[in-house]
Write an enzyme that holds these catalytic residues in place. Structure first.
Site, mmCIF file in Angstrom:
data_model
loop_
_atom_site.group_PDB
_atom_site.id
_atom_site.type_symbol
_atom_site.label_atom_id
_atom_site.label_comp_id
_atom_site.label_asym_id
_atom_site.label_seq_id
_atom_site.Cartn_x
_atom_site.Cartn_y
_atom_site.Cartn_z
ATOM 1 N N GLY A 68 -5.922 60.890 -9.347
ATOM 2 C CA GLY A 68 -6.513 62.083 -8.736
ATOM 3 C C GLY A 68 -6.592 61.830 -7.252
ATOM 4 C CG HIS A 79 -0.083 59.032 -12.751
ATOM 5 N ND1 HIS A 79 -1.306 59.637 -12.907
ATOM 6 C CD2 HIS A 79 0.117 58.928 -11.420
ATOM 7 C CE1 HIS A 79 -1.825 59.891 -11.725
ATOM 8 N NE2 HIS A 79 -0.986 59.471 -10.797
ATOM 9 N NE ARG A 121 -6.597 56.920 -0.262
ATOM 10 C CZ ARG A 121 -6.866 57.933 0.565
ATOM 11 N NH1 ARG A 121 -7.297 57.719 1.779
ATOM 12 N NH2 ARG A 121 -6.663 59.169 0.167
ATOM 13 C CB SER A 126 -9.156 57.194 -4.356
ATOM 14 O OG SER A 126 -8.543 57.239 -3.084
ATOM 15 C CB CYS A 139 -2.683 56.740 -9.489
ATOM 16 S SG CYS A 139 -1.734 57.277 -8.068
ATOM 17 C CB ILE A 194 2.027 61.196 -8.579
ATOM 18 C CG1 ILE A 194 2.955 61.390 -9.804
ATOM 19 C CG2 ILE A 194 1.702 62.536 -7.916
ATOM 20 C CD1 ILE A 194 2.266 61.955 -11.021
ATOM 21 N NE ARG A 195 -1.044 63.041 -2.560
ATOM 22 C CZ ARG A 195 -1.984 62.610 -1.718
ATOM 23 N NH1 ARG A 195 -1.660 62.162 -0.533
ATOM 24 N NH2 ARG A 195 -3.254 62.663 -2.043
ATOM 25 C CD GLU A 214 -1.824 59.283 -16.498
ATOM 26 O OE1 GLU A 214 -1.577 58.058 -16.565
ATOM 27 O OE2 GLU A 214 -1.995 59.896 -15.438
HETATM 28 N N1 GLN Z 1 -3.099 59.298 -3.035
HETATM 29 C C1 GLN Z 1 -4.191 59.443 -3.964
HETATM 30 C C2 GLN Z 1 -5.467 58.802 -3.447
HETATM 31 O O1 GLN Z 1 -5.500 58.206 -2.421
HETATM 32 C C3 GLN Z 1 -3.851 58.867 -5.319
HETATM 33 C C4 GLN Z 1 -2.777 59.680 -5.987
HETATM 34 C C5 GLN Z 1 -2.864 59.708 -7.473
HETATM 35 O O2 GLN Z 1 -3.852 59.310 -8.069
HETATM 36 N N2 GLN Z 1 -1.837 60.250 -8.097
HETATM 37 O O3 GLN Z 1 -6.461 58.871 -4.112
#
Ligand code: GLN
Length: 194
Positions: free
Chosen positions: A42, A174, A103, A44, A74, A137-138, A176
């Site tokens: 999500g 991820h 991050r 953080s 993540c 994902i990011r 999941e």
């Molecule tokens: N870039 C998000 C963060 O710094 C993490 C991305 C993710 O959980 N998919 O929280």
């Protein structure tokens, strides 16, 4: 299942498929009642802020230090990191994993990608056959692993993306969202053993 923000539903569904009884944790009382905790992906910075608003920021690190089995993916990995690079303003972590995490470590073009990872720790877990399919994902990266923690998985170029310390497991990706169930199975084994 920490349910302050993020892809809570995907993890809850997967854990239920694996036979676990899932409780959503949003308060210290709910935290006190669980035998293990998944911290989802999500944002953080948002999860950190909400943990402070809900009063979880004190009991949660205590529970982790006390041996509560934890799986963070993540943003969840970011929140478990002992040291954080690229933190948001005032951002703190729960700790529990002796690693330095950066991050948003992947550039713009590769903000999101899927790959396969060889994960020796998954040998013999569930269906058992590596590699693991992982969605980034990011995603963050594990820049450094301290003496308390051990590497679980790296990208083909050697960059660390998963680590473990006792019953605390952190994944930069991820599992999941790619049908990869073995990390959750490993987590549930830890919960049962405890
Ligand atoms: N870039 C998000 C963060 O710094 C993490 C991305 C993710 O959980 N998919 O929280």
């Amino acid at each position: 299942m920490l349910a302050l923000q993020g892809d809570v539903r995907e993890h809850a569904r997967l854990l239920e498929q694996l036979g676990a009884q899932v409780t959503l944790v949003r308060t210290p009382a709910e935290l006190a009642a669980v035998e293990g905790l998944v911290i989802p992906g999500g944002e953080s910075t948002v999860i950190d802020r909400l943990a402070r608003l809900t009063g979880l920021q004190v009991p949660l690190p205590e529970a982790i230090a006390g041996g509560l089995p934890v799986l963070g993916t993540c943003a969840g990995l970011i929140l478990l990191a002992a040291r954080l690079e690229g933190a948001g303003p005032g951002q703190e972590t729960f700790g529990g994993l002796d690693v330095t995490v950066r991050r948003n470590a992947f550039g713009r073009q590769t903000q999101s990608f899927e790959t396969e990872l060889v994960v020796p720790a998954l040998d013999g877990v569930g269906a058992g056959a590596p590699p693991a399919r992982a969605a980034f994902i990011r995603a963050p990266l594990i820049e450094e692993i301290g003496p308390e923690a051990e590497l679980l998985a790296a990208l083909p170029d050697g960059r660390a993306v998963a680590a473990r310390q006792g019953r605390v497991m952190g994944l930069a990706f991820h599992p999941e969202s790619t049908g990869e169930t073995r990390f959750h199975e490993l987590f549930l084994q830890d919960v049962r053993e405890r």
